[in-house]
Write an enzyme that holds these catalytic residues in place. Structure first.
Site, PDB file in Angstrom:
ATOM      1  N   PRO A   1      37.432-166.934 -45.312  1.00  0.00           N
ATOM      2  CA  PRO A   1      38.367-166.346 -46.273  1.00  0.00           C
ATOM      3  C   PRO A   1      38.170-164.835 -46.404  1.00  0.00           C
ATOM      4  O   PRO A   1      37.039-164.349 -46.378  1.00  0.00           O
ATOM      5  CB  PRO A   1      37.982-167.041 -47.584  1.00  0.00           C
ATOM      6  CG  PRO A   1      36.531-167.353 -47.424  1.00  0.00           C
ATOM      7  CD  PRO A   1      36.307-167.617 -45.959  1.00  0.00           C
TER       8      PRO A   1
ATOM      9  N   TYR B   1      55.420-155.793 -45.335  1.00  0.00           N
ATOM     10  CA  TYR B   1      55.720-157.231 -45.454  1.00  0.00           C
ATOM     11  C   TYR B   1      56.678-157.519 -46.607  1.00  0.00           C
ATOM     12  O   TYR B   1      56.786-158.679 -47.016  1.00  0.00           O
ATOM     13  CB  TYR B   1      54.438-158.032 -45.729  1.00  0.00           C
ATOM     14  CG  TYR B   1      53.244-157.679 -44.895  1.00  0.00           C
ATOM     15  CD1 TYR B   1      53.199-157.991 -43.535  1.00  0.00           C
ATOM     16  CD2 TYR B   1      52.139-157.057 -45.462  1.00  0.00           C
ATOM     17  CE1 TYR B   1      52.082-157.680 -42.780  1.00  0.00           C
ATOM     18  CE2 TYR B   1      51.019-156.750 -44.708  1.00  0.00           C
ATOM     19  CZ  TYR B   1      51.002-157.054 -43.373  1.00  0.00           C
ATOM     20  OH  TYR B   1      49.894-156.753 -42.622  1.00  0.00           O
TER      21      TYR B   1
ATOM     22  N   CYS C   1      57.721-139.360 -46.448  1.00  0.00           N
ATOM     23  CA  CYS C   1      59.091-139.066 -46.032  1.00  0.00           C
ATOM     24  C   CYS C   1      59.705-140.270 -45.337  1.00  0.00           C
ATOM     25  O   CYS C   1      60.077-140.207 -44.158  1.00  0.00           O
ATOM     26  CB  CYS C   1      59.082-137.846 -45.127  1.00  0.00           C
ATOM     27  SG  CYS C   1      58.220-136.495 -45.918  1.00  0.00           S
ATOM     28  N   GLU C   2      59.782-141.378 -46.022  1.00  0.00           N
ATOM     29  CA  GLU C   2      60.363-142.605 -45.479  1.00  0.00           C
ATOM     30  C   GLU C   2      61.041-143.341 -46.628  1.00  0.00           C
ATOM     31  O   GLU C   2      60.428-143.494 -47.705  1.00  0.00           O
ATOM     32  CB  GLU C   2      59.265-143.549 -44.963  1.00  0.00           C
ATOM     33  CG  GLU C   2      58.323-142.946 -43.992  1.00  0.00           C
ATOM     34  CD  GLU C   2      58.454-143.520 -42.597  1.00  0.00           C
ATOM     35  OE1 GLU C   2      59.189-144.513 -42.422  1.00  0.00           O
ATOM     36  OE2 GLU C   2      57.822-142.953 -41.703  1.00  0.00           O
TER      37      GLU C   2
HETATM   38  N1  LLP Z   1      40.362-165.506 -39.820  1.00  0.00           N
HETATM   39  C1  LLP Z   1      41.166-164.962 -38.907  1.00  0.00           C
HETATM   40  C2  LLP Z   1      41.004-165.319 -37.506  1.00  0.00           C
HETATM   41  C3  LLP Z   1      42.144-164.035 -39.314  1.00  0.00           C
HETATM   42  O1  LLP Z   1      42.944-163.498 -38.401  1.00  0.00           O
HETATM   43  C4  LLP Z   1      42.269-163.696 -40.691  1.00  0.00           C
HETATM   44  C5  LLP Z   1      43.282-162.744 -41.151  1.00  0.00           C
HETATM   45  C6  LLP Z   1      41.387-164.290 -41.594  1.00  0.00           C
HETATM   46  C7  LLP Z   1      40.454-165.212 -41.135  1.00  0.00           C
HETATM   47  C8  LLP Z   1      41.421-163.983 -43.073  1.00  0.00           C
HETATM   48  O2  LLP Z   1      42.582-164.432 -43.655  1.00  0.00           O
HETATM   49  P1  LLP Z   1      42.771-164.332 -45.259  1.00  0.00           P
HETATM   50  O3  LLP Z   1      41.811-165.310 -45.908  1.00  0.00           O
HETATM   51  O4  LLP Z   1      42.473-162.948 -45.653  1.00  0.00           O
HETATM   52  O5  LLP Z   1      44.179-164.696 -45.475  1.00  0.00           O
HETATM   53  N2  LLP Z   1      47.476-157.564 -43.475  1.00  0.00           N
HETATM   54  C9  LLP Z   1      48.040-158.825 -43.914  1.00  0.00           C
HETATM   55  C10 LLP Z   1      47.102-159.986 -43.658  1.00  0.00           C
HETATM   56  C11 LLP Z   1      46.626-160.088 -42.237  1.00  0.00           C
HETATM   57  C12 LLP Z   1      45.688-161.233 -41.996  1.00  0.00           C
HETATM   58  C13 LLP Z   1      45.007-161.095 -40.684  1.00  0.00           C
HETATM   59  N3  LLP Z   1      44.092-162.126 -40.356  1.00  0.00           N
HETATM   60  C14 LLP Z   1      48.442-158.721 -45.380  1.00  0.00           C
HETATM   61  O6  LLP Z   1      48.244-157.661 -45.988  1.00  0.00           O
HETATM   62  O7  LLP Z   1      48.986-159.670 -45.942  1.00  0.00           O
END
Ligand code: LLP
Length: 419
Positions: free
Chosen positions: A285, A327, A353-354
């Protein structure tokens, strides 16, 4: 106690006034609550108490070194997605046997570095990557421990850009292909295949996709074992959703809390299924540990009207927090001090500037004036981590509130840093 809450009309992080912090350290400013991070780690650990497990924090969510140290101190491991993240994790005190290396495009020097540091395991996304890791490990005279990432073809309902487990996504391999590769283990003498990995995507707010994934993994493990393949570990990934609406409450705010299944609730349903396999369970997580623990505090610079809109132009922009632009992500935004109960509908926009440089569109907010501070909540995950120097803007400072004191845990960048 939630990380952020109002005392009368003043927003606090733990017991510290956000307005005071903003005046002291300047804006835009990331503010984090140590207690919230500790509580989030503890809740997941409690949910896993009767399970043979390894909980690894996904460093990509927030790699501030003080936060990494705090999380390492809670007994978690780390999941890293690059050499840089591995370097930071080791520096923060995560021991290598609690570090996993995931990611779809590991370079040779990154693989060699991870082998030299003796990380616990690699999570492998393709047959070529496996061949590559085998070759690098062979050259270094060592063995790489590996989990193969399966793509379960489950649409978990996350935003398109962060869903990872539909069959057209770039991540993982279809289970039959993983089985073929694992059967050919002899082709990879420098690899020790330990099991399988699945990560469904991020900000998944319902339990059902996780239950479906757990059931599929359980049946895959029996299929694999029936073919003589040993599976000792399952990494179930991360992806637990968090609330972005109604994080804080006040009688002047209309927003009510969003319904989201949290990590412990999800684990209660999936662990009994996964435990049937007798495997050790790993989890990765990121967001659920840090998101609600952080806010980005910005200052209102100008109020501007046109025929249709009221714009609040603030001193933070998409370079500081890109989630709304990238997003269309919703973040609750509240005044650091509520002076007026009367609300108005505003666009909260940055100085870049967007046209896409906004934090909220058509948002109902108590009225605020230039000089007031706003807190953009739920900004602890993928906030600073995705920040940039766009428009040659200096990245903000970060402050950690811990036990009644605040400390700068990353300095605001200077003009010289831009050179
Ligand atoms: N494991 C893997 C292989 C991942 O690619 C990710 C996130 C995680 C774990 C952790 O996931 P989480 O528990 O944080 O959901 N920038 C995007 C989120 C990108 C997630 C990338 N991978 C946002 O701001 O929503």
């Amino acid at each position: 106690m939630p990380a952020f809450h109002y005392r009368q009309n003043h927003l606090l992080c733990e017991q510290m006034s956000l307005r005071t912090l903003a005046e002291q350290y300047g804006t835009p400013l990331y503010v984090y609550s140590a207690d919230a991070i500790v509580q989030n780690c503890a809740a997941l650990r409690r949910a896993l108490a009767d399970t043979d497990h390894l909980l690894t924090y996904a460093v990509k969510a927030n790699n501030n070194r003080a936060l990494l140290k705090l999380i390492a101190g809670q007994g978690l491991g780390a999941d890293v997605a690059s050499q840089g993240e591995l370097f930071l994790a080791l520096h923060a005190g995560f021991s290598p046997e609690r570090i996993t290396f995931s990611g779809v495009g590991k370079r040779e020097d990154e693989i060699a570095y991870a082998l030299e540091k003796n990380v616990r395991l690699f999570e492998v996304e393709s047959e070529q990557e496996l061949e590559y890791i085998n070759a690098v490990a062979g050259r270094l005279g060592t063995t790489a421990r590996v989990l193969m990432r399966v793509n379960l073809d489950i649409d978990a309902g996350a935003h398109d850009y962060i869903a990872t487990s539909r069959k057209h996504d770039k991540f993982g391999m279809a289970p039959p292909r993983v089985l073929e590769v694992m059967k050919e283990a002899r082709r990879f003498p420098s690899i020790e295949l330990r099991g399988i990995h699945s990560h469904l995507g991020s900000q998944i707010t319902r339990v059902e996709p996780f239950v479906e994934a757990a059931e599929r993994l359980r049946s895959l493990v029996s299929d694999f074992r029936a073919q003589g393949i040993a599976i000792d570990e399952i990494d179930f990934g991360g992806g637990f959703g968090v609330r972005y609406q109604g994080i804080v409450q006040h009688s002047a705010l209309a927003e009510s809390p969003e319904e989201v299944a949290d990590g412990p609730t999800i684990l209660k349903r999936v662990l009994p299924i996964l435990k049937h396999t007798g495997c050790r369970i790993l989890l990765q997580p990121g967001r659920s540990i840090v998101a609600e623990a952080g806010a980005l505090v910005v200052k209102v610079l100008y109020r501007k009207h046109n025929e249709e809109k009221i714009f609040l132009i603030v001193d933070g922009g998409m370079n500081d927090l890109i989630r709304p632009s990238l997003y269309q992500a919703y973040h609750q935004i509240v005044p650091a001090e509520i002076h007026e109960r009367q609300t108005e509908t505003v666009d909260i926009v940055g100085p870049c500037c967007e046209t896409g440089d906004f934090f909220a569109l058509d948002r109902d907010m108590p009225r605020t004036q230039p000089g007031d501070y706003l807190a953009i909540l739920g900004a602890g995950a993928y906030g600073y981590a995705l920040s940039s120097n766009y428009n040659a803007r200096r990245r903000p400072a970060e402050v950690l509130v811990n036990d009644g004191t605040a400390a700068v845990i990353r300095q605001r960048e200077t003009l010289e840093d831009l050179l």
